[in-house]
Design a protein around this motif. Structure first.
Motif, PDB file in Angstrom:
ATOM      1  N   VAL A   1      38.023  45.092  37.065  1.00 23.71           N
ATOM      2  CA  VAL A   1      37.208  46.065  37.784  1.00 23.71           C
ATOM      3  C   VAL A   1      36.809  45.426  39.106  1.00 23.71           C
ATOM      4  O   VAL A   1      35.948  44.551  39.148  1.00 23.71           O
ATOM      5  CB  VAL A   1      35.965  46.462  36.961  1.00 23.71           C
ATOM      6  CG1 VAL A   1      35.137  47.493  37.709  1.00 23.71           C
ATOM      7  CG2 VAL A   1      36.378  46.996  35.595  1.00 23.71           C
ATOM      8  N   TRP A   2      37.454  45.851  40.196  1.00 25.62           N
ATOM      9  CA  TRP A   2      37.303  45.171  41.474  1.00 25.62           C
ATOM     10  C   TRP A   2      36.254  45.870  42.332  1.00 25.62           C
ATOM     11  O   TRP A   2      36.577  46.615  43.261  1.00 25.62           O
ATOM     12  CB  TRP A   2      38.646  45.116  42.209  1.00 25.62           C
ATOM     13  CG  TRP A   2      39.725  44.432  41.428  1.00 25.62           C
ATOM     14  CD1 TRP A   2      40.723  45.016  40.724  1.00 25.62           C
ATOM     15  CD2 TRP A   2      39.909  43.022  41.268  1.00 25.62           C
ATOM     16  NE1 TRP A   2      41.522  44.063  40.139  1.00 25.62           N
ATOM     17  CE2 TRP A   2      41.044  42.832  40.449  1.00 25.62           C
ATOM     18  CE3 TRP A   2      39.209  41.903  41.735  1.00 25.62           C
ATOM     19  CZ2 TRP A   2      41.503  41.566  40.095  1.00 25.62           C
ATOM     20  CZ3 TRP A   2      39.670  40.640  41.375  1.00 25.62           C
ATOM     21  CH2 TRP A   2      40.802  40.492  40.574  1.00 25.62           C
ATOM     22  N   SER A   3      34.999  45.635  42.042  1.00 29.65           N
ATOM     23  CA  SER A   3      33.926  46.195  42.865  1.00 29.65           C
ATOM     24  C   SER A   3      32.704  45.289  42.788  1.00 29.65           C
ATOM     25  O   SER A   3      32.551  44.499  41.855  1.00 29.65           O
ATOM     26  CB  SER A   3      33.570  47.615  42.411  1.00 29.65           C
ATOM     27  OG  SER A   3      33.064  47.606  41.086  1.00 29.65           O
ATOM     28  N   PHE A   4      31.837  45.446  43.797  1.00 30.06           N
ATOM     29  CA  PHE A   4      30.641  44.620  43.879  1.00 30.06           C
ATOM     30  C   PHE A   4      29.586  45.383  44.665  1.00 30.06           C
ATOM     31  O   PHE A   4      29.870  45.964  45.711  1.00 30.06           O
ATOM     32  CB  PHE A   4      30.961  43.294  44.595  1.00 30.06           C
ATOM     33  CG  PHE A   4      29.821  42.314  44.657  1.00 30.06           C
ATOM     34  CD1 PHE A   4      29.449  41.590  43.541  1.00 30.06           C
ATOM     35  CD2 PHE A   4      29.113  42.119  45.831  1.00 30.06           C
ATOM     36  CE1 PHE A   4      28.399  40.678  43.593  1.00 30.06           C
ATOM     37  CE2 PHE A   4      28.062  41.212  45.902  1.00 30.06           C
ATOM     38  CZ  PHE A   4      27.709  40.491  44.770  1.00 30.06           C
TER      39      PHE A   4
ATOM     40  N   ASP B   1      35.866  45.895  46.239  1.00 33.78           N
ATOM     41  CA  ASP B   1      36.019  44.550  46.798  1.00 33.78           C
ATOM     42  C   ASP B   1      36.889  44.548  48.055  1.00 33.78           C
ATOM     43  O   ASP B   1      36.592  43.846  49.031  1.00 33.78           O
ATOM     44  CB  ASP B   1      36.635  43.611  45.757  1.00 33.78           C
ATOM     45  CG  ASP B   1      35.665  43.273  44.646  1.00 33.78           C
ATOM     46  OD1 ASP B   1      34.467  43.596  44.787  1.00 33.78           O
ATOM     47  OD2 ASP B   1      36.100  42.701  43.630  1.00 33.78           O
TER      48      ASP B   1
ATOM     49  N   TYR C   1      35.343  34.170  40.679  1.00 31.40           N
ATOM     50  CA  TYR C   1      35.341  35.577  41.093  1.00 31.40           C
ATOM     51  C   TYR C   1      36.398  36.365  40.321  1.00 31.40           C
ATOM     52  O   TYR C   1      36.129  37.458  39.795  1.00 31.40           O
ATOM     53  CB  TYR C   1      35.577  35.653  42.596  1.00 31.40           C
ATOM     54  CG  TYR C   1      36.149  36.945  43.089  1.00 31.40           C
ATOM     55  CD1 TYR C   1      35.449  38.147  42.956  1.00 31.40           C
ATOM     56  CD2 TYR C   1      37.401  36.986  43.706  1.00 31.40           C
ATOM     57  CE1 TYR C   1      35.984  39.339  43.421  1.00 31.40           C
ATOM     58  CE2 TYR C   1      37.931  38.170  44.179  1.00 31.40           C
ATOM     59  CZ  TYR C   1      37.228  39.344  44.024  1.00 31.40           C
ATOM     60  OH  TYR C   1      37.766  40.519  44.488  1.00 31.40           O
TER      61      TYR C   1
ATOM     62  N   ASP D   1      35.409  36.725  36.646  1.00 35.16           N
ATOM     63  CA  ASP D   1      34.300  37.681  36.556  1.00 35.16           C
ATOM     64  C   ASP D   1      34.823  39.115  36.539  1.00 35.16           C
ATOM     65  O   ASP D   1      34.387  39.958  35.735  1.00 35.16           O
ATOM     66  CB  ASP D   1      33.371  37.466  37.742  1.00 35.16           C
ATOM     67  CG  ASP D   1      32.398  38.610  37.967  1.00 35.16           C
ATOM     68  OD1 ASP D   1      32.783  39.597  38.629  1.00 35.16           O
ATOM     69  OD2 ASP D   1      31.252  38.535  37.493  1.00 35.16           O
ATOM     70  N   ARG D   2      35.778  39.427  37.418  1.00 33.81           N
ATOM     71  CA  ARG D   2      36.321  40.785  37.465  1.00 33.81           C
ATOM     72  C   ARG D   2      37.172  41.076  36.232  1.00 33.81           C
ATOM     73  O   ARG D   2      37.156  42.195  35.704  1.00 33.81           O
ATOM     74  CB  ARG D   2      37.144  40.982  38.734  1.00 33.81           C
ATOM     75  CG  ARG D   2      36.348  40.846  40.023  1.00 33.81           C
ATOM     76  CD  ARG D   2      35.154  41.808  40.071  1.00 33.81           C
ATOM     77  NE  ARG D   2      34.568  41.842  41.409  1.00 33.81           N
ATOM     78  CZ  ARG D   2      33.553  41.085  41.789  1.00 33.81           C
ATOM     79  NH1 ARG D   2      32.998  40.220  40.949  1.00 33.81           N
ATOM     80  NH2 ARG D   2      33.066  41.180  43.010  1.00 33.81           N
TER      81      ARG D   2
ATOM     82  N   GLY E   1      31.285  41.799  37.355  1.00 34.89           N
ATOM     83  CA  GLY E   1      30.965  42.281  38.694  1.00 34.89           C
ATOM     84  C   GLY E   1      29.723  41.689  39.312  1.00 34.89           C
ATOM     85  O   GLY E   1      29.008  42.362  40.052  1.00 34.89           O
ATOM     86  N   ARG E   2      29.443  40.413  39.069  1.00 33.21           N
ATOM     87  CA  ARG E   2      28.255  39.783  39.634  1.00 33.21           C
ATOM     88  C   ARG E   2      28.568  38.608  40.561  1.00 33.21           C
ATOM     89  O   ARG E   2      27.698  38.111  41.251  1.00 33.21           O
ATOM     90  CB  ARG E   2      27.324  39.304  38.507  1.00 33.21           C
ATOM     91  CG  ARG E   2      26.612  40.419  37.784  1.00 33.21           C
ATOM     92  CD  ARG E   2      25.601  41.094  38.703  1.00 33.21           C
ATOM     93  NE  ARG E   2      24.858  42.169  38.053  1.00 33.21           N
ATOM     94  CZ  ARG E   2      25.205  43.436  38.072  1.00 33.21           C
ATOM     95  NH1 ARG E   2      26.313  43.796  38.711  1.00 33.21           N
ATOM     96  NH2 ARG E   2      24.479  44.359  37.484  1.00 33.21           N
TER      97      ARG E   2
ATOM     98  N   PRO F   1      32.700  38.827  46.051  1.00 30.42           N
ATOM     99  CA  PRO F   1      34.147  38.757  46.319  1.00 30.42           C
ATOM    100  C   PRO F   1      34.494  37.544  47.165  1.00 30.42           C
ATOM    101  O   PRO F   1      33.771  37.207  48.112  1.00 30.42           O
ATOM    102  CB  PRO F   1      34.437  40.059  47.071  1.00 30.42           C
ATOM    103  CG  PRO F   1      33.304  40.966  46.737  1.00 30.42           C
ATOM    104  CD  PRO F   1      32.118  40.093  46.493  1.00 30.42           C
TER     105      PRO F   1
END
Length: 367
Positions: free
Chosen positions: A76-79, A84, A140, A143-144, A149-150, A153
């Motif tokens: 899940v590529w967001s922050f 991201d 990073y 984490d994804r 997501g913490r 990026p």
């Protein structure tokens, strides 16, 4: 009497007799064939109403939708609520225009401002061997992969050393000296990692201003995170994040979370950031005693995170770490990857022990 008169009388008499026998005269009955023929003629000349269109055939039942396997480890590529790629795009193309040294810690961390308005934290190759920038990128990616997501990026970059030194303020001799003396350039270029700059950071605090990394703060949230404990509703989300951070830190081997103000939060005290991971990824499969101590302070975990850890394997781990490594040969060595999987196994064994004692519902109480 004449013969004509006689015959006429006879005929009249016969007629009278017949009239009496058959009763009064009635209208002659029409032939059925005539009636039918007339009706047929009327039907032939009268326009027939259009026949109703035949009902369309009932649609065939739709075939059952194919079962699509949902990959439990699809990254899940967001922050901070944004993709991201959107956050990283200006960092990939911007040119550094100003550099400052970030405060805190012995390792070298710089703030870079770019010509396109972007800002990032830059950690270069440096003489402090425990601080390795490639590990920040690895943290990073993992984490994804685990759907957390913490971690901000991060990407691999390199710059000419002269460009970096020229971007330092003229009066900042300390930054210029540290860039010259503490970094390890290769053929005039300095590689490292860029992390998206979090605009505002604050120390994580509980009620009464107690920091979450202070002794009193740790005692408090440790009590909340015991299996089956009652968590104040206002602290439920923070407790979930603390639980996730303890499990994540143990798996990646981060021993530096609870020192040097590395447990930082958003300004509104709602989002816990997992920053500063360059000291992670040691080669101990059983994990460092420090990160293991913090893991043992937690007995309540995210069900989804534990499921993703169970699905994690070496091919998936290598797949997420392999692309876009810049000038780094690899983000993690074989020994470091093996150690991640070993710590993963030990963390899951701990969770399973808790489930055996307290039950699934109490241990995996967070979504």
């Amino acid at each position: 009497m004449t013969l004509v008169a006689i015959l006429g009388g006879v005929a009249w008499g016969a007629s009278s007799v017949m009239t009496e026998l058959r009763g009064p005269e009635v209208a002659p009955r029409r032939d059925v064939a005539v009636v039918v023929r007339a009706a047929l003629q009327r039907m032939a000349t009268t326009p027939r109403p259009p026949e109703p269109a035949p009902a369309p055939p009932a649609p065939a039942p739709a075939p059952p939708a194919p079962l699509v396997a949902v990959d439990p480890l699809a990254p899940v590529w967001s922050f901070a609520g944004r993709p991201d790629d959107e956050l990283l795009a200006p960092l990939r193309v911007g040119a550094p225009t100003r550099i400052k040294v970030n405060r805190g810690g012995t390792s070298l961390s710089l703030r870079l401002d770019f010509d396109n308005g972007a800002r990032a934290a830059f950690k270069p190759d440096q003489i402090f061997g425990q601080s390795n920038p490639r590990r920040e990128i690895a943290a990073y990616r993992i984490d994804r992969l685990l759907g957390i997501g913490r971690v901000p990026p991060a990407i691999a970059v390199s710059y000419p050393v002269d460009v970096l030194i020229a971007a330092v303020d003229r009066g900042d001799g300390v930054a210029r000296a540290r860039l010259r003396d503490e970094t390890i350039p290769r053929q005039g270029r300095l590689r490292g990692e860029l992390s998206w700059w979090i605009p505002v950071l604050a120390d994580g605090k509980l009620d009464g201003g107690v920091r979450i990394d202070a002794t009193d703060g740790i005692v408090t949230w440790r009590r909340w995170l015991k299996a089956g404990a009652s968590i104040p509703p206002a602290r439920l989300e923070l407790c979930k994040q603390l639980s996730t951070m303890a499990l994540f830190d143990f798996v990646i081997g981060n021993t530096d979370r609870w020192t040097g103000s590395n447990a930082r939060m958003s300004e509104d005290n709602t989002i816990l950031y997992f920053m500063d991971n360059t000291l992670a990824f040691g080669k101990n499969r059983q994990g460092h005693h420090k990160s293991h101590l913090y893991l043992q302070r937690v007995q309540t975990f995210s069900r989804a995170l534990v499921a993703r850890l169970r699905a994690l394997d070496e091919p998936r781990l290598r797949a997420v770490l392999s692309p876009d490594t810049g000038e780094f040969e690899q983000l993690l060595t074989d020994a470091e990857i093996d150690a991640v999987l070993g710590r993963r196994d030990r963390a899951l064994a701990y969770v399973d022990e808790l489930i055996a004692i307290h039950g699934d519902a109490k241990v995996l109480a967070f979504p």
